[in-house]
Scaffold this motif. Structure first.
Motif, short mmCIF file in Angstrom:
data_model
loop_
_atom_site.label_atom_id
_atom_site.label_comp_id
_atom_site.label_asym_id
_atom_site.label_seq_id
_atom_site.Cartn_x
_atom_site.Cartn_y
_atom_site.Cartn_z
N GLY A 42 0.82 -1.20 0.00
CA GLY A 42 0.00 0.00 0.00
C GLY A 42 0.86 1.25 0.00
N MET A 43 0.22 2.39 0.12
CA MET A 43 0.89 3.67 0.03
C MET A 43 1.67 3.98 1.32
SD MET A 43 1.37 6.19 -2.08
CE MET A 43 0.02 6.04 -3.24
N ILE A 44 2.94 4.34 1.14
CA ILE A 44 3.78 4.84 2.23
C ILE A 44 3.83 6.35 2.06
CG2 ILE A 44 6.08 4.88 3.25
CD1 ILE A 44 6.50 2.06 1.99
N VAL A 45 3.53 7.09 3.13
CA VAL A 45 3.54 8.55 3.07
C VAL A 45 4.58 9.08 4.06
CG1 VAL A 45 2.18 10.65 3.46
CG2 VAL A 45 1.10 8.64 2.42
N SER A 46 5.39 10.02 3.57
CA SER A 46 6.39 10.67 4.41
C SER A 46 6.41 12.15 4.06
CB SER A 46 7.77 10.05 4.17
OG SER A 46 8.76 10.71 4.93
N ASN A 47 5.60 12.92 4.78
CA ASN A 47 5.53 14.37 4.58
C ASN A 47 6.18 15.06 5.78
OD1 ASN A 47 3.90 13.79 2.35
ND2 ASN A 47 2.02 14.10 3.49
N TRP A 48 6.78 16.21 5.54
CA TRP A 48 7.29 17.00 6.65
C TRP A 48 7.22 18.48 6.32
CZ3 TRP A 48 11.37 19.96 5.21
CH2 TRP A 48 12.26 19.48 4.25
N LYS A 49 7.17 19.27 7.40
CA LYS A 49 7.13 20.73 7.29
C LYS A 49 8.04 21.31 8.36
CE LYS A 49 4.04 24.66 7.03
NZ LYS A 49 2.68 25.13 7.01
N GLU A 58 2.42 7.75 7.06
CA GLU A 58 1.47 6.66 6.97
C GLU A 58 2.23 5.38 6.64
OE1 GLU A 58 -2.00 7.35 4.51
OE2 GLU A 58 -1.95 9.49 5.01
N ILE A 59 1.96 4.35 7.41
CA ILE A 59 2.60 3.05 7.25
C ILE A 59 1.51 2.05 6.89
CG2 ILE A 59 3.97 1.29 8.42
CD1 ILE A 59 4.86 3.67 10.33
N PRO A 60 1.63 1.38 5.73
CA PRO A 60 0.57 0.49 5.28
C PRO A 60 0.33 -0.70 6.21
CG PRO A 60 2.15 0.91 3.52
CD PRO A 60 2.72 1.47 4.78
N LEU A 61 -0.87 -1.22 6.16
CA LEU A 61 -1.27 -2.39 6.94
C LEU A 61 -0.33 -3.56 6.62
CD1 LEU A 61 -3.45 -3.39 8.92
CD2 LEU A 61 -4.77 -4.14 6.94
N GLY A 62 0.10 -4.25 7.66
CA GLY A 62 0.97 -5.41 7.49
C GLY A 62 2.44 -5.09 7.38
N THR A 63 2.80 -3.82 7.62
CA THR A 63 4.21 -3.43 7.52
C THR A 63 4.67 -2.75 8.81
OG1 THR A 63 3.80 -1.23 6.59
CG2 THR A 63 3.97 -3.06 5.03
N SER A 121 -5.63 2.34 15.52
CA SER A 121 -4.93 1.06 15.63
C SER A 121 -4.78 0.57 17.06
CB SER A 121 -3.55 1.18 14.98
OG SER A 121 -2.74 2.08 15.72
N GLY A 122 -5.00 1.42 18.04
CA GLY A 122 -4.84 1.01 19.43
C GLY A 122 -3.39 1.06 19.90
N PHE A 123 -2.48 1.49 19.04
CA PHE A 123 -1.07 1.60 19.40
C PHE A 123 -0.89 2.74 20.39
CE2 PHE A 123 3.01 3.71 18.53
CZ PHE A 123 3.86 2.69 18.93
N ASP A 124 -0.19 2.47 21.49
CA ASP A 124 0.04 3.48 22.52
C ASP A 124 1.45 4.05 22.40
OD1 ASP A 124 0.19 5.08 24.75
OD2 ASP A 124 -0.15 3.47 26.20
N PRO A 125 1.62 5.29 21.94
CA PRO A 125 2.94 5.89 21.77
C PRO A 125 3.75 5.97 23.07
CG PRO A 125 1.26 7.25 20.73
CD PRO A 125 0.56 6.18 21.50
N LYS A 126 3.09 5.94 24.22
CA LYS A 126 3.80 6.03 25.50
C LYS A 126 4.66 4.80 25.77
CE LYS A 126 0.28 9.01 27.45
NZ LYS A 126 -0.86 9.13 28.33
N SER A 143 1.86 -0.39 11.46
CA SER A 143 1.01 0.28 10.47
C SER A 143 0.09 1.29 11.15
CB SER A 143 0.21 -0.74 9.69
OG SER A 143 -0.60 -1.51 10.55
N GLY A 144 -0.17 2.38 10.44
CA GLY A 144 -1.04 3.43 10.97
C GLY A 144 -0.64 4.79 10.43
N LYS A 145 -1.33 5.81 10.92
CA LYS A 145 -1.05 7.20 10.55
C LYS A 145 -0.56 7.93 11.80
CE LYS A 145 -4.63 7.42 7.02
NZ LYS A 145 -5.78 8.16 6.49
#
Length: 119
Positions: free
Chosen positions: A47-54, A65-70, A92-97, A111-113
């Motif tokens: 799927g689409m990998i997104v890497s934007n920055w400002k 954005e990291i595609p599902l399964g990666t 996704s339920g992922f806890d950054p802490k 995977s997730g945004k």
């Protein structure tokens, strides 16, 4: 080619040779001082990998954005005095802490945004 240079260096999207097809990959964007922002994506087999920055003054904000399964190994440059804040923008339920290596600038994300700020 120019396109490859753009997504590999400015977007930092690089394959991991041990995981063909971008099942696991690196996100290590280059942020030159004289460039304000980059919007980059790569269509992987998963799927689409997104890497934007400002970049603004003393802050860089990444939207990835990291595609599902990666999995992505994220590597961000930061000064010793800077902090990294990560926000999970997906359900996704992922806890950054619980993320190891965040403040060192090298960590793995499922995977997730995500929105990541370095300041």
């Amino acid at each position: 080619t120019v396109t490859e240079w753009f997504y590999r260096w400015l977007g930092g999207i690089r394959p991991d040779p041990e995981y063909p097809g971008f099942e696991k990959f690196r996100l290590s964007p280059a942020v030159p001082d004289d460039l304000e922002q980059v919007k980059c994506n790569y269509q992987s087999p998963y799927g689409m990998i997104v890497s934007n920055w400002k970049q603004e003054k003393n802050k860089v904000t990444y939207a990835i954005e990291i595609p599902l399964g990666t999995t992505a190994v994220v590597e961000l440059k930061k000064e010793a005095s800077q902090e990294i804040h990560l926000k999970n923008d997906s359900d996704s339920g992922f806890d950054p802490k619980k993320l190891k290596g965040l403040q060192q600038g090298r960590f793995e994300l499922p995977s997730g945004k995500y929105t990541i700020s370095v300041y």
